[in-house]
Design an enzyme around this catalytic site. Structure first.
Site, PDB file in Angstrom:
ATOM      1  N   SER A 114       1.696   2.262   6.595  1.00 55.17           N
ATOM      2  CA  SER A 114       3.152   2.449   6.568  1.00 55.17           C
ATOM      3  C   SER A 114       3.436   3.555   5.551  1.00 55.17           C
ATOM      4  O   SER A 114       2.570   3.871   4.720  1.00 55.17           O
ATOM      5  CB  SER A 114       3.807   1.144   6.078  1.00 55.17           C
ATOM      6  OG  SER A 114       5.161   1.340   5.713  1.00 55.17           O
ATOM      7  N   TYR A 149       4.380  -6.320   0.446  1.00 52.60           N
ATOM      8  CA  TYR A 149       4.158  -5.399   1.565  1.00 52.60           C
ATOM      9  C   TYR A 149       3.611  -4.067   1.064  1.00 52.60           C
ATOM     10  O   TYR A 149       2.644  -3.527   1.602  1.00 52.60           O
ATOM     11  CB  TYR A 149       5.486  -5.220   2.304  1.00 52.60           C
ATOM     12  CG  TYR A 149       5.417  -4.433   3.589  1.00 52.60           C
ATOM     13  CD1 TYR A 149       5.094  -5.062   4.794  1.00 52.60           C
ATOM     14  CD2 TYR A 149       5.710  -3.068   3.620  1.00 52.60           C
ATOM     15  CE1 TYR A 149       5.052  -4.350   5.981  1.00 52.60           C
ATOM     16  CE2 TYR A 149       5.659  -2.350   4.801  1.00 52.60           C
ATOM     17  CZ  TYR A 149       5.340  -2.999   5.991  1.00 52.60           C
ATOM     18  OH  TYR A 149       5.295  -2.284   7.161  1.00 52.60           O
TER      19      TYR A 149
END
Ligand code: NAD
Length: 263
Positions: free
Chosen positions: A145, A158
């Site tokens: 990401s 995350y």
């Protein structure tokens, strides 16, 4: 290795984790369009995902492994070999999110995010790399990401997991550098999937604003293009990473982020 220009991945077997929706299903679809047989995985509507992939003329099975369980990850990689005779492409895509400040972050959610978003990538590579080495060809694509490269408030677990995925990708690329196996990461910015829709819904609820206003706010804060990247675009990059042209790309982090990290 020769690749047919129309179906360059014909005869290959791909495992895509978390492929019952979103980016995983987009990547599975793109790999199937290129001719690969698929092992799908994830907790969403398996029958719908299988129907979508099989309609493209390839074979597909769904394996329900929970990516937080190493024994189930091993069973999923074994399933690819039993069903299709090999495991050529591994896409580590399954991922979950939780947004809260560190002080209020539930420790069990931290553990779960690290298990599914990071440790599962380690375990799946641990089981898949020997199969690929033996075959002399393989592609591992880790879906990281922009949060593998930079941080955002409220996303401690995350961001930590995705930075971990980038580091793990580099080590795996180095360990396979003299083989026909490559390991790379894709770093999407905002892509409209169930995972992101949940964040839009939260924002709309928290701020008492419409879905459209929340979407505009979310994109406007981070993504200079002010547009979502699409699952088809991420799928196209995954197919490129499986191509002969990409065979000396090793340990790369490919951003598909509308300019997010260029700022
Ligand atoms: P999504 O919620 O649509 O899909 C996630 C998939 O993972 C689903 O199939 C779900 O069933 C599966 N999954 C969740 N927990 C699992 C578990 N324990 N075991 C097996 N499967 C499990 O989300 P998405 O947006 O498509 O996200 C896919 C990946 O892309 C994630 O790794 C996410 O971090 C990454 N990503 C997404 C975006 C975005 O904007 N959507 C941006 C950057 C990175």
């Amino acid at each position: 290795m020769q690749q047919s220009p129309t179906l360059p991945l014909a005869g290959k077997t791909a495992v895509v984790t978390g492929s019952t929706s979103g980016i995983g299903l987009g990547i599975a679809t793109a790999l199937a369009q290129a001719g690969a047989n698929l092992v799908l995985n994830g907790f969403g509507d398996a029958q719908a995902a299988l129907a979508q992939i099989e309609a493209l003329g390839v074979q597909a099975v769904h394996h329900g492994a929970d990516m937080s369980r190493p024994d189930e990850i091993e069973a999923m990689t074994a399933c690819a070999v039993q069903r299709f005779g090999g495991l050529d492409i591994l896409v580590n895509n399954a991922g979950i999110q939780h947004v809260e400040s560190i002080e209020h972050f539930p420790p069990d959610r931290w553990d779960q995010i690290i298990a599914v978003n990071l440790s599962a990538t380690f375990h799946a590579m641990r089981f898949a790399l020997p199969i690929m080495r033996e075959a002399g060809w393989g592609r591992v694509i880790n879906i990281a990401s922009v949060h593998g490269l930079i941080g955002s408030v409220g996303k401690s677990a995350y961001v930590a997991a995705k930075h971990g995925v980038i580091g793990l990708t580099k080590v795996a690329a180095l360990e396979t550098a003299r083989s026909g196996v490559t390991v790379n990461a894709i770093c999407p910015g905002w892509v409209l999937t169930p995972l992101v829709q949940a964040q839009i819904d939260d924002l709309a609820r928290r701020e008492s604003i419409s879905n459209e206003a929340a979407t505009e706010r979310l994109l406007g804060e981070k993504q200079p293009s002010a547009r979502f990247a699409s699952v088809e675009q991420i799928g196209g990059v995954a197919v490129f990473l499986c191509s002969q042209a990409a065979s000396e790309m090793r340990g790369a982090e490919i951003k598909v982020d509308g300019g997010w990290v260029a700022q």
